[in-house]
Design an enzyme around this catalytic site. Structure first.
Site, mmCIF file in Angstrom:
data_model
loop_
_atom_site.group_PDB
_atom_site.id
_atom_site.type_symbol
_atom_site.label_atom_id
_atom_site.label_comp_id
_atom_site.label_asym_id
_atom_site.label_seq_id
_atom_site.Cartn_x
_atom_site.Cartn_y
_atom_site.Cartn_z
ATOM 1 N N HIS A 249 -59.063 -30.418 12.944
ATOM 2 C CA HIS A 249 -60.499 -30.687 13.009
ATOM 3 C C HIS A 249 -61.161 -30.040 11.796
ATOM 4 O O HIS A 249 -61.261 -28.815 11.715
ATOM 5 C CB HIS A 249 -61.035 -30.102 14.329
ATOM 6 C CG HIS A 249 -62.511 -30.227 14.507
ATOM 7 N ND1 HIS A 249 -63.196 -29.494 15.473
ATOM 8 C CD2 HIS A 249 -63.454 -30.986 13.883
ATOM 9 C CE1 HIS A 249 -64.486 -29.808 15.414
ATOM 10 N NE2 HIS A 249 -64.668 -30.694 14.459
ATOM 11 N N MET B 269 -68.504 -33.417 20.060
ATOM 12 C CA MET B 269 -68.724 -31.968 20.111
ATOM 13 C C MET B 269 -69.710 -31.660 21.237
ATOM 14 O O MET B 269 -70.829 -32.182 21.251
ATOM 15 C CB MET B 269 -69.307 -31.454 18.793
ATOM 16 C CG MET B 269 -68.411 -31.570 17.567
ATOM 17 S SD MET B 269 -66.836 -30.717 17.685
ATOM 18 C CE MET B 269 -67.336 -29.049 18.070
ATOM 19 N N MET C 33 -64.143 -28.944 9.800
ATOM 20 C CA MET C 33 -65.580 -28.657 9.773
ATOM 21 C C MET C 33 -65.885 -28.175 8.365
ATOM 22 O O MET C 33 -66.189 -27.000 8.125
ATOM 23 C CB MET C 33 -65.915 -27.607 10.847
ATOM 24 C CG MET C 33 -65.863 -28.199 12.252
ATOM 25 S SD MET C 33 -65.660 -26.946 13.528
ATOM 26 C CE MET C 33 -63.885 -26.761 13.505
ATOM 27 N N SER D 273 -57.220 -24.827 21.390
ATOM 28 C CA SER D 273 -57.672 -24.536 20.025
ATOM 29 C C SER D 273 -57.193 -23.147 19.629
ATOM 30 O O SER D 273 -57.532 -22.151 20.284
ATOM 31 C CB SER D 273 -59.196 -24.577 19.950
ATOM 32 O OG SER D 273 -59.612 -23.926 18.756
ATOM 33 N N ASP E 156 -58.724 -25.690 14.054
ATOM 34 C CA ASP E 156 -60.114 -25.725 13.585
ATOM 35 C C ASP E 156 -60.252 -25.143 12.184
ATOM 36 O O ASP E 156 -60.085 -23.940 11.986
ATOM 37 C CB ASP E 156 -60.998 -24.932 14.544
ATOM 38 C CG ASP E 156 -61.261 -25.681 15.838
ATOM 39 O OD1 ASP E 156 -61.676 -26.850 15.761
ATOM 40 O OD2 ASP E 156 -61.043 -25.096 16.912
ATOM 41 N N SER F 255 -61.229 -20.810 24.453
ATOM 42 C CA SER F 255 -61.295 -19.620 25.306
ATOM 43 C C SER F 255 -60.761 -19.872 26.707
ATOM 44 O O SER F 255 -60.111 -18.997 27.295
ATOM 45 C CB SER F 255 -62.725 -19.084 25.358
ATOM 46 O OG SER F 255 -63.660 -20.081 25.102
ATOM 47 N N MET G 57 -62.734 -24.332 9.118
ATOM 48 C CA MET G 57 -64.170 -24.112 8.867
ATOM 49 C C MET G 57 -64.363 -23.514 7.484
ATOM 50 O O MET G 57 -63.593 -22.640 7.071
ATOM 51 C CB MET G 57 -64.736 -23.130 9.896
ATOM 52 C CG MET G 57 -64.540 -23.584 11.327
ATOM 53 S SD MET G 57 -65.186 -22.330 12.441
ATOM 54 C CE MET G 57 -64.895 -23.133 14.012
ATOM 55 N N ASP H 3 -64.753 -31.498 22.484
ATOM 56 C CA ASP H 3 -64.496 -30.200 21.858
ATOM 57 C C ASP H 3 -65.694 -29.280 22.067
ATOM 58 O O ASP H 3 -66.779 -29.526 21.537
ATOM 59 C CB ASP H 3 -64.231 -30.405 20.362
ATOM 60 C CG ASP H 3 -63.757 -29.137 19.685
ATOM 61 O OD1 ASP H 3 -63.606 -28.106 20.369
ATOM 62 O OD2 ASP H 3 -63.530 -29.194 18.457
ATOM 63 N N GLY H 4 -65.461 -28.213 22.851
ATOM 64 C CA GLY H 4 -66.479 -27.185 23.018
ATOM 65 C C GLY H 4 -66.853 -26.949 24.469
ATOM 66 O O GLY H 4 -67.316 -27.864 25.159
ATOM 67 N N HIS I 154 -54.833 -27.958 18.759
ATOM 68 C CA HIS I 154 -56.070 -28.238 18.015
ATOM 69 C C HIS I 154 -56.291 -27.129 16.982
ATOM 70 O O HIS I 154 -56.282 -25.940 17.321
ATOM 71 C CB HIS I 154 -57.232 -28.307 18.999
ATOM 72 C CG HIS I 154 -58.533 -28.721 18.406
ATOM 73 N ND1 HIS I 154 -58.857 -30.043 18.135
ATOM 74 C CD2 HIS I 154 -59.608 -27.985 18.031
ATOM 75 C CE1 HIS I 154 -60.081 -30.091 17.634
ATOM 76 N NE2 HIS I 154 -60.567 -28.858 17.545
HETATM 77 C C1 DX5 Z 1 -65.914 -25.169 17.648
HETATM 78 C C2 DX5 Z 1 -64.470 -25.605 17.560
HETATM 79 C C3 DX5 Z 1 -63.807 -25.681 18.886
HETATM 80 C C4 DX5 Z 1 -63.724 -24.368 19.579
HETATM 81 C C5 DX5 Z 1 -63.673 -24.599 21.048
HETATM 82 O O1 DX5 Z 1 -66.506 -25.275 16.425
HETATM 83 O O2 DX5 Z 1 -64.365 -26.872 16.963
HETATM 84 O O3 DX5 Z 1 -62.538 -26.298 18.806
HETATM 85 O O4 DX5 Z 1 -62.636 -23.596 19.185
HETATM 86 O O5 DX5 Z 1 -63.718 -23.355 21.675
HETATM 87 P P1 DX5 Z 1 -64.131 -23.183 23.178
HETATM 88 O O6 DX5 Z 1 -63.173 -24.000 23.998
HETATM 89 O O7 DX5 Z 1 -63.982 -21.719 23.380
HETATM 90 O O8 DX5 Z 1 -65.536 -23.681 23.313
HETATM 91 ZN ZN ZN Z 2 -62.479 -28.098 17.105
#
Ligand code: DX5
Ligand code: ZN
Length: 225
Positions: free
Chosen positions: A70, A141, A72, A12, A39, A199, A41, A176-177, A37
């Site tokens: 993705h 998630m 959100m 991500s 993200d 991360s 938001m 994811d997460g 990936h």
């Molecule tokens: C969270 C995101 C994830 C996030 C995952 O809202 O959708 O894709 O970046 O990060 P890690 O792997 O650090 O949990």
């Molecule tokens: Zn994500």
């Protein structure tokens, strides 16, 4: 139709250097990423703002693998065309993002992308039971969406339930997460075939020192192999 059910690692870019997305994507793909990936938001569906379709279009030329977007955001439908035009291969919307997720998934396919549906940790697997004929990916998630680097919420039984519901359908099961070498084995065991990791992939490296990205990806793969 069959799909590739081997396990894919999808870094991500939420955990990458935001001033350097192009170089970060080049680096992490060179270090073995299977998908990228992305993200998105909106500060409304989730309590954080990342970036939108313009950024997606700008980074698209750097993605040689699969662009996994993705969303959100809520609402989703007014923006589908823009994300499809930005070159997304998969566009994933949340089942919680509005009253008409079935229509949203149809619209994503209609725009030429593959349709994904994501479930928040508190949403049961049954929420997607009547969506499987319009979905190409289900995303579980394992953190509450909005931020990278959160602790993993153990939902392996939900993953296994979804794997059984999917059966032979050509649908990817993504997590994811909080994916790390410690959490990946149970998720793969439960039937996941796409592991998003922010991360756990980007930690310790940079565009000028990308070797840790490769070490991190190999550590995740080794954990379940
Ligand atoms: C969270 C995101 C994830 C996030 C995952 O809202 O959708 O894709 O970046 O990060 P890690 O792997 O650090 O949990
Ligand atoms: Zn994500």
């Amino acid at each position: 139709m069959t799909i590739d059910r081997s396990v894919k690692i999808a870094p991500s870019i939420l955990a990458a250097d935001f001033a350097n997305f192009g170089a970060e994507i080049d680096a992490v793909e060179a270090q073995g990423a299977d998908w990228i990936h992305v993200d998105v938001m909106d500060g409304h569906f989730v309590p954080n703002i990342s970036f939108g379709p313009t950024t997606c279009a700008a980074i698209r030329p750097h993605i040689k693998t699969v662009m996994d977007v993705h969303l959100m955001i809520a609402p989703v439908d007014p923006y589908i065309e823009e994300f499809a035009n930005a070159g997304a291969d998969f566009i994933t919307a949340h089942v919680e993002a509005g009253p008409h997720i079935h229509r949203t998934l149809q619209a994503i396919r209609g725009a030429g992308a593959k349709a994904g549906v994501a479930l928040n940790p508190g949403t049961p697997a049954s929420a997607v039971a009547h969506l499987l004929n319009v979905a190409d990916l289900v995303c579980v998630m394992t953190v509450n969406p909005g931020f990278g680097g959160q602790s993993f919420i153990p939902l392996e039984s939900k993953v296994a339930e979804l794997r059984a519901m999917i059966g032979d359908r050509p649908i990817h099961l993504e997590i994811d997460g909080g994916v790390t070498p410690a959490t990946a084995p149970g998720l793969v065991q439960a039937g996941a075939d796409v592991l998003v990791a922010g991360s756990a992939v980007f930690k310790g490296g940079s565009v000028s020192d990308p070797a840790p990205y490769g070490d991190n990806i190999r550590a995740i793969r080794a954990s379940y192999s």
